[in-house]
Write a protein that holds these residues in place. Sequence first.
Motif, PDB file in Angstrom:
ATOM      1  N   PRO A   9      43.977  23.139  39.977  1.00 20.57           N
ATOM      2  CA  PRO A   9      44.261  21.709  40.109  1.00 20.57           C
ATOM      3  C   PRO A   9      43.042  20.854  40.447  1.00 20.57           C
ATOM      4  CG  PRO A   9      45.351  22.979  41.845  1.00 20.57           C
ATOM      5  CD  PRO A   9      44.701  23.948  40.927  1.00 20.57           C
ATOM      6  N   SER A  10      41.981  21.459  40.949  1.00 24.02           N
ATOM      7  CA  SER A  10      40.800  20.667  41.291  1.00 24.02           C
ATOM      8  C   SER A  10      39.928  20.343  40.070  1.00 24.02           C
ATOM      9  CB  SER A  10      39.964  21.393  42.342  1.00 24.02           C
ATOM     10  OG  SER A  10      39.534  22.638  41.831  1.00 24.02           O
ATOM     11  N   ILE A  11      40.200  20.994  38.943  1.00 26.74           N
ATOM     12  CA  ILE A  11      39.428  20.745  37.727  1.00 26.74           C
ATOM     13  C   ILE A  11      40.065  19.600  36.953  1.00 26.74           C
ATOM     14  CG2 ILE A  11      38.728  21.714  35.501  1.00 26.74           C
ATOM     15  CD1 ILE A  11      38.541  24.425  36.819  1.00 26.74           C
ATOM     16  N   ASP A  12      39.248  18.650  36.534  1.00 29.91           N
ATOM     17  CA  ASP A  12      39.723  17.532  35.727  1.00 29.91           C
ATOM     18  C   ASP A  12      40.060  18.043  34.331  1.00 29.91           C
ATOM     19  OD1 ASP A  12      40.316  15.035  34.680  1.00 29.91           O
ATOM     20  OD2 ASP A  12      38.205  14.453  34.449  1.00 29.91           O
ATOM     21  N   ILE A  13      41.283  17.818  33.897  1.00 29.32           N
ATOM     22  CA  ILE A  13      41.745  18.359  32.617  1.00 29.32           C
ATOM     23  C   ILE A  13      41.343  17.481  31.429  1.00 29.32           C
ATOM     24  CG2 ILE A  13      44.042  17.346  32.456  1.00 29.32           C
ATOM     25  CD1 ILE A  13      44.600  20.632  32.136  1.00 29.32           C
ATOM     26  N   ALA A  14      40.963  16.242  31.682  1.00 26.01           N
ATOM     27  CA  ALA A  14      40.642  15.301  30.604  1.00 26.01           C
ATOM     28  C   ALA A  14      39.571  15.818  29.635  1.00 26.01           C
ATOM     29  CB  ALA A  14      40.247  13.952  31.180  1.00 26.01           C
ATOM     30  N   PRO A  15      38.452  16.387  30.109  1.00 16.53           N
ATOM     31  CA  PRO A  15      37.458  16.893  29.153  1.00 16.53           C
ATOM     32  C   PRO A  15      38.002  18.019  28.269  1.00 16.53           C
ATOM     33  CG  PRO A  15      36.503  16.784  31.355  1.00 16.53           C
ATOM     34  CD  PRO A  15      37.962  16.494  31.484  1.00 16.53           C
ATOM     35  N   PHE A  16      38.903  18.815  28.799  1.00 18.55           N
ATOM     36  CA  PHE A  16      39.486  19.906  28.023  1.00 18.55           C
ATOM     37  C   PHE A  16      40.450  19.373  26.974  1.00 18.55           C
ATOM     38  CE2 PHE A  16      38.064  21.800  31.961  1.00 18.55           C
ATOM     39  CZ  PHE A  16      37.371  22.912  31.510  1.00 18.55           C
ATOM     40  N   LEU A  17      41.160  18.309  27.307  1.00 22.86           N
ATOM     41  CA  LEU A  17      42.018  17.654  26.317  1.00 22.86           C
ATOM     42  C   LEU A  17      41.176  17.085  25.178  1.00 22.86           C
ATOM     43  CD1 LEU A  17      44.531  15.791  28.647  1.00 22.86           C
ATOM     44  CD2 LEU A  17      45.072  17.643  27.080  1.00 22.86           C
ATOM     45  N   ASP A  18      40.071  16.425  25.546  1.00 21.82           N
ATOM     46  CA  ASP A  18      39.175  15.873  24.519  1.00 21.82           C
ATOM     47  C   ASP A  18      38.590  16.974  23.643  1.00 21.82           C
ATOM     48  OD1 ASP A  18      39.624  13.320  25.470  1.00 21.82           O
ATOM     49  OD2 ASP A  18      37.831  13.303  26.750  1.00 21.82           O
ATOM     50  N   LEU A  19      38.220  18.090  24.258  1.00 22.57           N
ATOM     51  CA  LEU A  19      37.674  19.226  23.511  1.00 22.57           C
ATOM     52  C   LEU A  19      38.713  19.773  22.534  1.00 22.57           C
ATOM     53  CD1 LEU A  19      35.453  21.396  23.062  1.00 22.57           C
ATOM     54  CD2 LEU A  19      36.574  22.699  24.870  1.00 22.57           C
ATOM     55  N   ALA A  20      39.940  19.927  22.990  1.00 19.99           N
ATOM     56  CA  ALA A  20      41.004  20.452  22.123  1.00 19.99           C
ATOM     57  C   ALA A  20      41.233  19.530  20.934  1.00 19.99           C
ATOM     58  CB  ALA A  20      42.300  20.610  22.930  1.00 19.99           C
ATOM     59  N   ARG A  21      41.276  18.222  21.193  1.00 22.02           N
ATOM     60  CA  ARG A  21      41.487  17.246  20.108  1.00 22.02           C
ATOM     61  C   ARG A  21      40.335  17.284  19.110  1.00 22.02           C
ATOM     62  NH1 ARG A  21      42.623  13.516  24.865  1.00 22.02           N
ATOM     63  NH2 ARG A  21      44.893  13.629  25.075  1.00 22.02           N
ATOM     64  N   SER A  22      39.102  17.263  19.612  1.00 26.31           N
ATOM     65  CA  SER A  22      37.955  17.223  18.706  1.00 26.31           C
ATOM     66  C   SER A  22      37.806  18.530  17.927  1.00 26.31           C
ATOM     67  CB  SER A  22      36.665  16.887  19.463  1.00 26.31           C
ATOM     68  OG  SER A  22      36.347  17.906  20.369  1.00 26.31           O
ATOM     69  N   TYR A  23      38.127  19.659  18.565  1.00 21.45           N
ATOM     70  CA  TYR A  23      38.047  20.933  17.853  1.00 21.45           C
ATOM     71  C   TYR A  23      39.019  20.930  16.681  1.00 21.45           C
ATOM     72  CZ  TYR A  23      37.502  25.890  16.954  1.00 21.45           C
ATOM     73  OH  TYR A  23      37.218  27.087  16.349  1.00 21.45           O
ATOM     74  N   TRP A  24      40.254  20.472  16.917  1.00 21.11           N
ATOM     75  CA  TRP A  24      41.229  20.437  15.826  1.00 21.11           C
ATOM     76  C   TRP A  24      40.785  19.486  14.719  1.00 21.11           C
ATOM     77  CZ3 TRP A  24      44.671  23.231  13.600  1.00 21.11           C
ATOM     78  CH2 TRP A  24      45.465  22.668  12.601  1.00 21.11           C
ATOM     79  N   ARG A  25      40.284  18.319  15.090  1.00 19.76           N
ATOM     80  CA  ARG A  25      39.845  17.344  14.075  1.00 19.76           C
ATOM     81  C   ARG A  25      38.708  17.907  13.222  1.00 19.76           C
ATOM     82  NH1 ARG A  25      39.783  13.405  18.499  1.00 19.76           N
ATOM     83  NH2 ARG A  25      41.920  12.699  18.688  1.00 19.76           N
ATOM     84  N   GLU A  26      37.809  18.671  13.848  1.00 17.82           N
ATOM     85  CA  GLU A  26      36.654  19.198  13.138  1.00 17.82           C
ATOM     86  C   GLU A  26      37.007  20.416  12.283  1.00 17.82           C
ATOM     87  OE1 GLU A  26      32.419  21.277  14.280  1.00 17.82           O
ATOM     88  OE2 GLU A  26      33.198  19.702  15.602  1.00 17.82           O
ATOM     89  N   HIS A  27      37.881  21.288  12.762  1.00 16.62           N
ATOM     90  CA  HIS A  27      38.146  22.554  12.086  1.00 16.62           C
ATOM     91  C   HIS A  27      39.495  22.613  11.369  1.00 16.62           C
ATOM     92  CE1 HIS A  27      34.589  24.399  13.857  1.00 16.62           C
ATOM     93  NE2 HIS A  27      34.925  23.806  14.995  1.00 16.62           N
ATOM     94  N   LYS A  28      40.429  21.799  11.771  1.00 18.59           N
ATOM     95  CA  LYS A  28      41.784  21.736  11.185  1.00 18.59           C
ATOM     96  C   LYS A  28      42.325  23.119  10.859  1.00 18.59           C
ATOM     97  CE  LYS A  28      42.178  17.112  10.295  1.00 18.59           C
ATOM     98  NZ  LYS A  28      43.263  16.299  10.630  1.00 18.59           N
ATOM     99  N   PHE A  29      42.590  23.384   9.589  1.00 15.99           N
ATOM    100  CA  PHE A  29      43.291  24.595   9.182  1.00 15.99           C
ATOM    101  C   PHE A  29      42.421  25.852   9.167  1.00 15.99           C
ATOM    102  CE2 PHE A  29      45.841  21.147   7.288  1.00 15.99           C
ATOM    103  CZ  PHE A  29      46.982  21.348   8.055  1.00 15.99           C
ATOM    104  N   SER A  30      41.135  25.721   9.470  1.00 17.80           N
ATOM    105  CA  SER A  30      40.308  26.923   9.624  1.00 17.80           C
ATOM    106  C   SER A  30      40.291  27.375  11.093  1.00 17.80           C
ATOM    107  CB  SER A  30      38.882  26.666   9.130  1.00 17.80           C
ATOM    108  OG  SER A  30      38.252  25.686   9.925  1.00 17.80           O
ATOM    109  N   THR A  31      41.028  26.682  11.947  1.00 13.96           N
ATOM    110  CA  THR A  31      41.131  27.060  13.357  1.00 13.96           C
ATOM    111  C   THR A  31      41.877  28.386  13.470  1.00 13.96           C
ATOM    112  OG1 THR A  31      41.228  24.720  13.981  1.00 13.96           O
ATOM    113  CG2 THR A  31      41.972  26.306  15.621  1.00 13.96           C
ATOM    114  N   PRO A  32      41.305  29.347  14.197  1.00 11.42           N
ATOM    115  CA  PRO A  32      41.997  30.630  14.367  1.00 11.42           C
ATOM    116  C   PRO A  32      43.348  30.434  15.069  1.00 11.42           C
ATOM    117  CG  PRO A  32      39.718  30.778  15.125  1.00 11.42           C
ATOM    118  CD  PRO A  32      39.994  29.334  14.850  1.00 11.42           C
ATOM    119  N   PRO A  33      44.332  31.262  14.739  1.00  6.43           N
ATOM    120  CA  PRO A  33      45.664  31.111  15.334  1.00  6.43           C
ATOM    121  C   PRO A  33      45.673  31.069  16.862  1.00  6.43           C
ATOM    122  CG  PRO A  33      45.796  32.622  13.498  1.00  6.43           C
ATOM    123  CD  PRO A  33      44.342  32.306  13.698  1.00  6.43           C
ATOM    124  N   ARG A  34      44.936  31.958  17.513  1.00 13.39           N
ATOM    125  CA  ARG A  34      44.943  31.972  18.988  1.00 13.39           C
ATOM    126  C   ARG A  34      44.372  30.679  19.562  1.00 13.39           C
ATOM    127  NH1 ARG A  34      43.947  37.415  21.954  1.00 13.39           N
ATOM    128  NH2 ARG A  34      46.030  38.217  21.610  1.00 13.39           N
TER     129      ARG A  34
END
Length: 154
Positions: A9-34
């Motif tokens: 809970p002490s870690i700010d989750i916002a940067p991880f949300l941004d990372l998840a969004r940008s990773y999907w936008r950049e890789h889309k359907f080549s993103t590994p299932p896991r």
Amino acid sequence: MLRKVENYPSIDIAPFLDLARSYWREHKFSTPPRTCYGIARILSRHGSKEDQAILAEMKNHPTKEVGFVIEPDIDRMTKRLNGTLKPSEWHDALGRPPEGYDWPQTTKAVKAPSTAPTTSTPSEAPASSTPWSIIVVLIAATLGLLWLPLKRRS
């Protein structure tokens, strides 16, 4: 890593949300299932209404199992955002409600202690940690098996 970050809970989750969004936008359907599963989990638990579009798009991943696996995340996110999520549907490792929810600490109703003396009915067996009937049957079976070879000798 995305799956475990919410356990701290002490870690700010916002940067991880941004990372998840940008990773999907950049890789889309080549993103590994896991990776899709991790992105879906963090967005479903902490994302905004706009992130529903990412999960809807991810459902059409070429690896068909992705759509099946993230379906509960899509449902959880929809319920979380519209305010109908129940505590039993949250499954937070630390037991915390999602942001914006105020659940009581325990979800089970606490029964008030009774002042009447408790008596057990004859049909009730006393609670025991050891199932004695099973132990007796096992001992009898073992003795019977040991007796058979002795009987054959005589």
